[in-house]
Write a protein that holds these residues in place. Structure first.
Motif, PDB file in Angstrom:
ATOM      1  N   TRP A 180       1.743   2.943   2.699  1.00  0.00           N
ATOM      2  CA  TRP A 180       1.174   3.768   1.646  1.00  0.00           C
ATOM      3  C   TRP A 180      -0.158   3.150   1.235  1.00  0.00           C
ATOM      4  CZ3 TRP A 180       4.051   7.864  -0.890  1.00  0.00           C
ATOM      5  CH2 TRP A 180       5.361   8.039  -0.402  1.00  0.00           C
ATOM      6  N   LYS A 181      -1.238   3.885   1.420  1.00  0.00           N
ATOM      7  CA  LYS A 181      -2.563   3.399   1.059  1.00  0.00           C
ATOM      8  C   LYS A 181      -2.772   3.578  -0.448  1.00  0.00           C
ATOM      9  CE  LYS A 181      -4.143   2.259   5.165  1.00  0.00           C
ATOM     10  NZ  LYS A 181      -4.547   0.868   5.507  1.00  0.00           N
ATOM     11  N   CYS A 182      -2.969   2.481  -1.159  1.00  0.00           N
ATOM     12  CA  CYS A 182      -3.086   2.511  -2.610  1.00  0.00           C
ATOM     13  C   CYS A 182      -4.464   2.029  -3.052  1.00  0.00           C
ATOM     14  CB  CYS A 182      -2.014   1.634  -3.261  1.00  0.00           C
ATOM     15  SG  CYS A 182      -0.321   2.064  -2.795  1.00  0.00           S
ATOM     16  N   SER A 183      -4.909   2.527  -4.188  1.00  0.00           N
ATOM     17  CA  SER A 183      -6.197   2.098  -4.728  1.00  0.00           C
ATOM     18  C   SER A 183      -6.250   2.432  -6.209  1.00  0.00           C
ATOM     19  CB  SER A 183      -7.352   2.789  -3.996  1.00  0.00           C
ATOM     20  OG  SER A 183      -7.320   4.190  -4.202  1.00  0.00           O
ATOM     21  N   PHE A 184      -7.145   1.770  -6.927  1.00  0.00           N
ATOM     22  CA  PHE A 184      -7.429   2.125  -8.316  1.00  0.00           C
ATOM     23  C   PHE A 184      -8.820   1.638  -8.681  1.00  0.00           C
ATOM     24  CE2 PHE A 184      -5.106  -1.933  -8.506  1.00  0.00           C
ATOM     25  CZ  PHE A 184      -5.923  -2.724  -9.294  1.00  0.00           C
ATOM     26  N   LYS A 185      -9.390   2.291  -9.665  1.00  0.00           N
ATOM     27  CA  LYS A 185     -10.677   1.872 -10.177  1.00  0.00           C
ATOM     28  C   LYS A 185     -10.463   0.725 -11.152  1.00  0.00           C
ATOM     29  CE  LYS A 185     -13.680   4.675  -8.274  1.00  0.00           C
ATOM     30  NZ  LYS A 185     -14.813   4.167  -7.464  1.00  0.00           N
ATOM     31  N   GLY A 186     -11.129  -0.402 -10.890  1.00  0.00           N
ATOM     32  CA  GLY A 186     -10.949  -1.601 -11.679  1.00  0.00           C
ATOM     33  C   GLY A 186     -10.527  -2.748 -10.788  1.00  0.00           C
ATOM     34  N   GLN A 187     -10.264  -3.855 -11.421  1.00  0.00           N
ATOM     35  CA  GLN A 187      -9.878  -5.057 -10.687  1.00  0.00           C
ATOM     36  C   GLN A 187      -8.546  -5.552 -11.212  1.00  0.00           C
ATOM     37  OE1 GLN A 187     -12.719  -8.216 -11.034  1.00  0.00           O
ATOM     38  NE2 GLN A 187     -11.826  -9.472  -9.405  1.00  0.00           N
ATOM     39  N   GLY A 188      -7.693  -6.090 -10.314  1.00  0.00           N
ATOM     40  CA  GLY A 188      -6.414  -6.618 -10.749  1.00  0.00           C
ATOM     41  C   GLY A 188      -5.589  -7.092  -9.574  1.00  0.00           C
ATOM     42  N   ALA A 189      -4.467  -7.709  -9.908  1.00  0.00           N
ATOM     43  CA  ALA A 189      -3.539  -8.208  -8.895  1.00  0.00           C
ATOM     44  C   ALA A 189      -2.402  -7.216  -8.741  1.00  0.00           C
ATOM     45  CB  ALA A 189      -3.004  -9.574  -9.299  1.00  0.00           C
ATOM     46  N   ALA A 190      -2.107  -6.835  -7.509  1.00  0.00           N
ATOM     47  CA  ALA A 190      -0.998  -5.925  -7.221  1.00  0.00           C
ATOM     48  C   ALA A 190       0.118  -6.690  -6.542  1.00  0.00           C
ATOM     49  CB  ALA A 190      -1.466  -4.778  -6.343  1.00  0.00           C
ATOM     50  N   SER A 191       1.355  -6.475  -6.998  1.00  0.00           N
ATOM     51  CA  SER A 191       2.508  -7.122  -6.372  1.00  0.00           C
ATOM     52  C   SER A 191       3.688  -6.167  -6.402  1.00  0.00           C
ATOM     53  CB  SER A 191       2.864  -8.421  -7.111  1.00  0.00           C
ATOM     54  OG  SER A 191       3.211  -8.156  -8.461  1.00  0.00           O
ATOM     55  N   ALA A 192       4.611  -6.388  -5.489  1.00  0.00           N
ATOM     56  CA  ALA A 192       5.785  -5.526  -5.378  1.00  0.00           C
ATOM     57  C   ALA A 192       6.962  -6.175  -6.080  1.00  0.00           C
ATOM     58  CB  ALA A 192       6.119  -5.261  -3.924  1.00  0.00           C
ATOM     59  N   ALA A 193       7.537  -5.463  -7.043  1.00  0.00           N
ATOM     60  CA  ALA A 193       8.745  -5.934  -7.706  1.00  0.00           C
ATOM     61  C   ALA A 193       9.993  -5.393  -7.020  1.00  0.00           C
ATOM     62  CB  ALA A 193       8.740  -5.532  -9.176  1.00  0.00           C
ATOM     63  N   SER A 194       9.847  -4.287  -6.262  1.00  0.00           N
ATOM     64  CA  SER A 194      10.993  -3.701  -5.570  1.00  0.00           C
ATOM     65  C   SER A 194      10.507  -2.680  -4.560  1.00  0.00           C
ATOM     66  CB  SER A 194      11.934  -3.018  -6.577  1.00  0.00           C
ATOM     67  OG  SER A 194      13.016  -2.387  -5.916  1.00  0.00           O
ATOM     68  N   GLY A 195      11.207  -2.592  -3.427  1.00  0.00           N
ATOM     69  CA  GLY A 195      11.031  -1.480  -2.509  1.00  0.00           C
ATOM     70  C   GLY A 195      10.051  -1.664  -1.382  1.00  0.00           C
ATOM     71  N   GLY A 196       9.236  -2.707  -1.389  1.00  0.00           N
ATOM     72  CA  GLY A 196       8.249  -2.879  -0.333  1.00  0.00           C
ATOM     73  C   GLY A 196       7.484  -4.163  -0.529  1.00  0.00           C
ATOM     74  N   SER A 197       6.375  -4.280   0.159  1.00  0.00           N
ATOM     75  CA  SER A 197       5.532  -5.474   0.038  1.00  0.00           C
ATOM     76  C   SER A 197       4.077  -5.050  -0.055  1.00  0.00           C
ATOM     77  CB  SER A 197       5.731  -6.399   1.244  1.00  0.00           C
ATOM     78  OG  SER A 197       5.356  -5.748   2.453  1.00  0.00           O
ATOM     79  N   VAL A 198       3.294  -5.807  -0.789  1.00  0.00           N
ATOM     80  CA  VAL A 198       1.868  -5.548  -0.934  1.00  0.00           C
ATOM     81  C   VAL A 198       1.106  -6.374   0.088  1.00  0.00           C
ATOM     82  CG1 VAL A 198      -0.134  -5.854  -2.438  1.00  0.00           C
ATOM     83  CG2 VAL A 198       1.986  -4.887  -3.349  1.00  0.00           C
TER      84      VAL A 198
END
Length: 623
Positions: free
Chosen positions: A97-115
């Motif tokens: 799943w290709k994900c994106s957002f405007k801004g800066q931050g850390a993305a991590s998976a709490a359940s269901g997949g991996s970042v």
């Protein structure tokens, strides 16, 4: 040519006059939009663990705090340790799943997949990452977006905007709608789409006397096209997307106008539809949805009741008054001749209420505005059927119950006198041009009860349910004189709360027989053949039908002849030459095909050419 085939194939010869439409929701099970975030608005604050509130979002609904995105595809009611579906069918949500957002931050998976592949582009202030889901996923995703900054100048934990989560296989969402969802409408020619659930008409009105203004409507730029309560928008999909879908699918649009919408709102809406929808398409107009329904979630009935009291009239009279008001406002925008032509106002009520609500409403219009046929295209009610409420009933018994349920609705000999024949008679008596319509209908095995739920779900997926649907739509509606039947609904999960969908996955519409049933009914082919003088017409059959993809083509010839066979899909496109023109001997000839490995589920047509004459058979492939 002496042989003539009367082929009523709506895509490339002529249209069968079966008027059947469908209600669509948001989301459709398996995908409506390419970007999941457009159809799923579930954000928790990472700081509190609670859903984000109105003070934690911007004007479009995007979190202004660090947040967790929640996606839940699990079957009902797995979150309580019990699954209703005896087949435990899960959507396949595996992939990248290709994900994106405007801004800066850390993305991590709490359940269901991996970042993976987390990157920040300072030039565009965009963060991108892949959310990778394994094939054995149960469908629960929890994605944490922490240490966020909307812009480089903002402090930590200031949130983000324009989050996207594109379905596996897509790198952009410029096409907006999920192609498999749109392809359903390429393979089945519905007469109309009703957008009641898509626009979330139920429970979206404020408390009377507050009005909904045009500035309150859902916008394409809002954080989601489902309800975004954090910015006060309980409505669903925007009108711009309704227009887009109507034009892309080339189906008439049935819209549900909020009962609280001001005159300016209605005028602005009518203007947008006039300027946006293909002029060859009709527009059905209904005041809200089920304003008679007092169940939770149907607060529009309370609005109608309060407004009626303020005006000094009854509830049903106010419902009739609003229908006329909508007709007048739409008629003023679309111009002379539009009412009961392109604009079709439908007055709907509960099925048993024909003489208790509907007839008084028509009398009220007659008294205060003139003949109802000057304003109303049709009257309508629901046409659901059900069975299997008793514990231990088999699938066969449930289907028998369904058949009896339909039969019992044809003519009501009881106190209500509200059978379908009676609705048709009243519509005809009032000279309504569209007569009697059904705004919703189909098999209804919901209600929240778990009694016999396994067999009730299996009955929905059985071949016998196709027979009952055909009986309900054809014999017990269209052939009685009903005009337009709106099936509820395109897709749904199969559980205690309703098994209404023609399928439970837009990616595999032929998992059961219901989608193919309507596809077959709407794309009906007559195989009547004029007997030629030389009696050379072949005895032609294709079996098994439905099939899993492989089938046998059999034909018996009077004389040796040159023959050819081709396979066409539901859009009329030739997809395979089964065999090229070659001589076949007199007598029976059998050709075994082996398309099963490559044919998708759906409706197909086999064309047999014999000495220059064409013969057709339809075949349904079920996956």
């Amino acid at each position: 040519m002496k042989t003539r085939l009367l082929l009523l194939f709506c895509f490339f010869i002529s249209l069968l006059h079966a008027q059947i439409g469908v209600n669509i929701g948001l989301p459709e099970r398996g995908g409506t939009y390419i970007d999941l975030a457009r159809e799923n608005y579930r954000w928790n604050s990472l700081n509190t663990g609670n859903p984000v509130g109105s003070g934690q979002v911007d004007g479009r609904g995007w979190p202004t705090v660090d947040a967790q995105y929640i996606v839940d595809f699990r079957p009902v009611a797995e979150w309580t340790g019990s699954i209703d579906d005896p087949e435990v069918y899960r959507l396949d949500v595996s992939g990248v799943w290709k994900c994106s957002f405007k801004g800066q931050g850390a993305a991590s998976a709490a359940s269901g997949g991996s970042v993976q592949n987390l990157q920040y582009n300072a030039a565009t202030n965009t963060t991108t990452f892949d959310f990778v889901v394994a094939s054995n996923s149960n469908g629960l995703f929890l994605i944490n977006l922490a240490n966020t900054r909307r812009t480089p100048a903002d402090p930590l934990n200031s949130g983000f905007t324009d989050f996207k989560m594109l379905r596996p296989g897509y790198t952009d969402d410029s096409a907006l709608f999920y192609p498999p969802f749109l392809q359903l409408f390429d393979s089945i020619r519905f007469s109309a789409i009703r957008y009641m659930v898509f626009t979330e008409a139920n429970g979206s009105d404020p408390t009377y006397p507050a009005a909904t203004e045009w500035t309150d409507r859902k916008l394409p730029t809002d954080a989601a096209q489902t309800a975004v309560p954090t910015i006060g928008k309980r409505v669903g999909g925007c009108w711009e997307h309704v227009i887009d879908l109507a034009n892309r699918t080339q189906t008439d649009a049935w819209i549900n106008v909020p009962i609280s919408a001001s005159a300016d709102y209605v005028t602005q809406l009518a203007t947008m539809l006039k300027n946006g929808i293909d002029p060859n398409l009709n527009i059905y107009v209904e005041s809200s949805n089920e304003v008679w329904n007092t169940a939770p979630g149907f607060e529009q009935s309370q609005y109608n009741k309060a407004q009626a009291a303020a005006l000094g009239i009854g509830e049903q009279e106010n419902h009739a008054r609003r229908a006329v008001e909508l007709a007048q406002l739409f008629g003023a925008v679309f111009g002379p001749g539009a009412l009961n032509g392109r604009i079709r106002v439908v007055l709907c009520s509960h099925q048993p209420m024909l003489k208790w609500w509907v007839e008084p409403m028509l009398q009220y219009i007659q008294t205060h505005f003139g003949p109802p046929s000057n304003y109303l295209y049709a009257i309508g009610c629901q046409t659901y059927f059900s069975g299997g409420a008793q514990n231990g009933e088999s699938v066969a018994q449930i289907l028998n119950d369904c058949h009896a349920s339909i039969t019992g609705q044809i003519t009501d000999m009881g106190i209500n006198e509200a059978g379908r024949t009676q609705w048709i008679a009243r519509a005809n008596a009032w000279n309504l041009p569209g007569g009697f319509v059904s705004y919703e209908g189909g098999p209804d095995h919901g209600g929240g009860s778990t009694v016999n739920i396994g067999n009730r779900i299996l009955a929905e997926r059985s071949a016998g349910m196709c027979d009952e649907m055909r009986y309900n739509l054809d014999d017990a509606f269209l052939q009685l004189g009903g005009n337009l039947a709106m099936q509820f609904t395109l897709t749904s999960g199969y559980n205690r709360y309703g098994c209404w969908g023609l399928t439970d996955d837009v990616n595999y519409p032929h998992r059961n027989f219901k989608f193919a049933c309507l596809q077959d009914l709407l794309n009906e082919v007559s195989t009547d053949v004029e007997a030629p003088a030389d009696e050379s017409a072949p005895d032609f059959s294709v079996f098994p039908n439905p099939s899993k993809g492989s089938f046998t083509l059999a034909f018996s010839l009077k004389n040796t002849a040159l023959c050819a066979a081709e396979l066409y899909n539901a859009t009329g496109k030739r997809i395979r030459v089964i065999f090229s023109e070659k001589p076949f001997p007199a007598g029976e000839n059998r050709i075994d095909t082996a398309e099963g490995a490559v044919l998708a589920g759906g409706l197909y047509f086999v064309k047999l050419s014999v000495a220059g004459d064409a013969f057709w058979k339809r075949i349904v492939v079920v996956r």
